[in-house]
Write a protein that holds these residues in place. Structure first.
Motif, PDB file in Angstrom:
ATOM      1  N   TRP A 102       0.827  -1.217   0.000  1.00 32.40           N
ATOM      2  CA  TRP A 102       0.000   0.000   0.000  1.00 32.40           C
ATOM      3  C   TRP A 102       0.858   1.262   0.000  1.00 32.40           C
ATOM      4  O   TRP A 102       0.361   2.359  -0.233  1.00 32.40           O
ATOM      5  N   LYS A 117       1.152   3.408   5.363  1.00 28.18           N
ATOM      6  CA  LYS A 117      -0.127   2.683   5.419  1.00 28.18           C
ATOM      7  C   LYS A 117      -0.037   1.549   6.442  1.00 28.18           C
ATOM      8  O   LYS A 117       0.961   0.832   6.498  1.00 28.18           O
ATOM      9  N   ASP A 118      -1.098   1.398   7.214  1.00 33.63           N
ATOM     10  CA  ASP A 118      -1.126   0.369   8.253  1.00 33.63           C
ATOM     11  C   ASP A 118      -1.951  -0.825   7.750  1.00 33.63           C
ATOM     12  O   ASP A 118      -3.151  -0.675   7.490  1.00 33.63           O
ATOM     13  N   MET A 150      -5.964  -1.348   6.792  1.00 34.56           N
ATOM     14  CA  MET A 150      -6.413  -1.727   5.444  1.00 34.56           C
ATOM     15  C   MET A 150      -7.346  -2.936   5.524  1.00 34.56           C
ATOM     16  O   MET A 150      -8.380  -2.983   4.861  1.00 34.56           O
ATOM     17  N   THR A 160       4.247  -2.712   5.246  1.00 33.27           N
ATOM     18  CA  THR A 160       3.197  -1.939   4.550  1.00 33.27           C
ATOM     19  C   THR A 160       2.405  -2.814   3.569  1.00 33.27           C
ATOM     20  O   THR A 160       1.727  -2.303   2.689  1.00 33.27           O
ATOM     21  N   ILE A 207      -8.996   2.673  -1.661  1.00 36.46           N
ATOM     22  CA  ILE A 207      -7.839   3.553  -1.930  1.00 36.46           C
ATOM     23  C   ILE A 207      -8.275   4.996  -2.213  1.00 36.46           C
ATOM     24  O   ILE A 207      -7.478   5.912  -2.124  1.00 36.46           O
TER      25      ILE A 207
END
Ligand code: PLP
Length: 350
Positions: free
Chosen positions: A296, A300-301, A305, A325, A348
């Motif tokens: 990602w 980003k975690d 997600m 990520t 996204i």
């Protein structure tokens, strides 16, 4: 859904009602020949072994793999022999060496034995770095090679495994976990395992064969290794196995055309999905199996997600510390992956 998004991201628990592409299961069940064999044998389930079912399974495996039946042992999945191999060949003096990232179950068993696993990064093209693995612990009890690797879906060539065998100490054992090999159609280490006394090949029917809940796995290894692995229960795995699973496995294993067709179906859906990621500017690791790692990007975690996808009705896989990520996504059916792509486009943008 019966669980909340927060609960789902914390555990591997299935989110009932969601698209389930988090656990590397097959999108469909066993081939019809297997289902028929399992239901036929259920009616004689009063017998521990109605008619030599273990021998029939071993004969089928021997025929397909070109090995002798003495090298083959059946298990309720492959988790148990994986744990047993660690318990048998590792100790506080004899370490465990694995790739990183890889399937971590052996790490947990090693921790229970007070063995500190040595974790060696994959090569830049995501193979097991066998030279670095040997250099990191030249006297390990067990070298674990997962090919195709979970979670990257990448293969380690047989030539690399042969290099490790030629250079490791005599009494170290190499465990080759081929859980996903049918999805790759790649060369197996089965013949190596049967011709030497220091290699174990592990297989499962939980993946391409769609039998995760039925529980059936195999090991292929020299009988000398089995003597060591079976010491604490008198060599009795026989009555661990449901005959429904054994009969099903025996019926599906020789279905070469159906295996290839299922693999090709998965590959088409996987490549269509990866092309979509590319179009959206997302990076991923090219895979040879029914999973891929999607990146990602910085900041980003993966847990967030996962939760965002669950909110869209899609349960994707977890992350690995080595790739902080990324999430692992299992390749489901064409319909599952269309839903994944639609969810991705929403997630996204959010
Ligand atoms: N090995 C690998 C690489 C896996 O990914 C899994 C399950 O996901 C297993 C072994 C264990 O599977 P099972 O016990 O269902 O055979």
């Amino acid at each position: 859904f019966i669980t909340t998004a927060a609960q789902a991201q914390q555990s591997a628990k299935a989110v009932i009602g969601a698209v389930r592409i988090g656990s590397n299961e097959c999108w469909t069940g066993p081939f019809s020949e297997g289902v028929q064999a399992a239901s036929a044998i259920a009616s004689v389930g009063n017998r521990y072994e109605p008619d030599n079912e273990h021998a029939k399974l071993a004969a089928a495996v021997a025929q397909v793999e070109g090995v002798t039946p003495e090298c083959i042992l059946a298990w309720p999945g492959s988790s148990d022999p994986l744990n047993r191999a660690v318990i048998t060949f590792c100790s506080p003096q004899k370490g465990l060496v694995t790739a990183n990232p890889t399937y971590e179950q052996s790490w947990r068993t090693a921790a229970w034995l007070s063995v500190k696993p040595t974790r060696v990064p994959l090569t830049p093209d995501y193979r097991h770095d066998v030279k670095a693995m040997l250099a990191a612990d030249p006297n390990a009890g067990l070298y674990y090679i997962c090919s195709p690797n979970n979670p990257t879906g990448t293969l380690t060539p047989i030539a690399d495994i042969e290099w490790l065998l030629a250079n490791k100490p005599k009494d170290s054992v190499v465990l080759v976990d081929e859980a996903y090999i049918h999805f790759a159609g790649a060369q197996s280490a089965a013949k190596l395992a049967c011709s030497r006394n220091d290699v174990i090949v592990m297989r499962t029917f939980s993946k391409l064969f769609g039998m995760a809940g039925m529980r059936l796995g195999l090991t292929i290894a020299h009988p000398d290794l089995y003597k060591k692995m079976m010491r604490y229960d008198g060599g009795q795995v026989t009555n661990m196995l449901p005959m429904t699973a054994v009969a099903c496995g025996t019926a599906v294993l020789p279905l070469a055309d159906k295996i290839v067709a299922r693999r090709n179906e998965m590959i088409a859906v996987r490549e269509e999905t990866l092309a979509h990621l590319k179009k959206r500017g997302l990076k991923y690791i090219p895979s040879q199996a029914n999973m891929f790692m999607v990146d990602w990007g910085a900041g980003k975690d993966p847990k967030a997600m996962q939760a965002a996808f669950v909110a869209e009705g899609v349960q994707i896989g977890r992350s690995w510390d080595a790739y902080p990520t990324m999430n692992r996504v299992t390749v489901g059916s064409a319909e599952d992956m269309a839903k994944f792509r639609a969810a991705l486009d929403k997630v996204i943008k959010a």
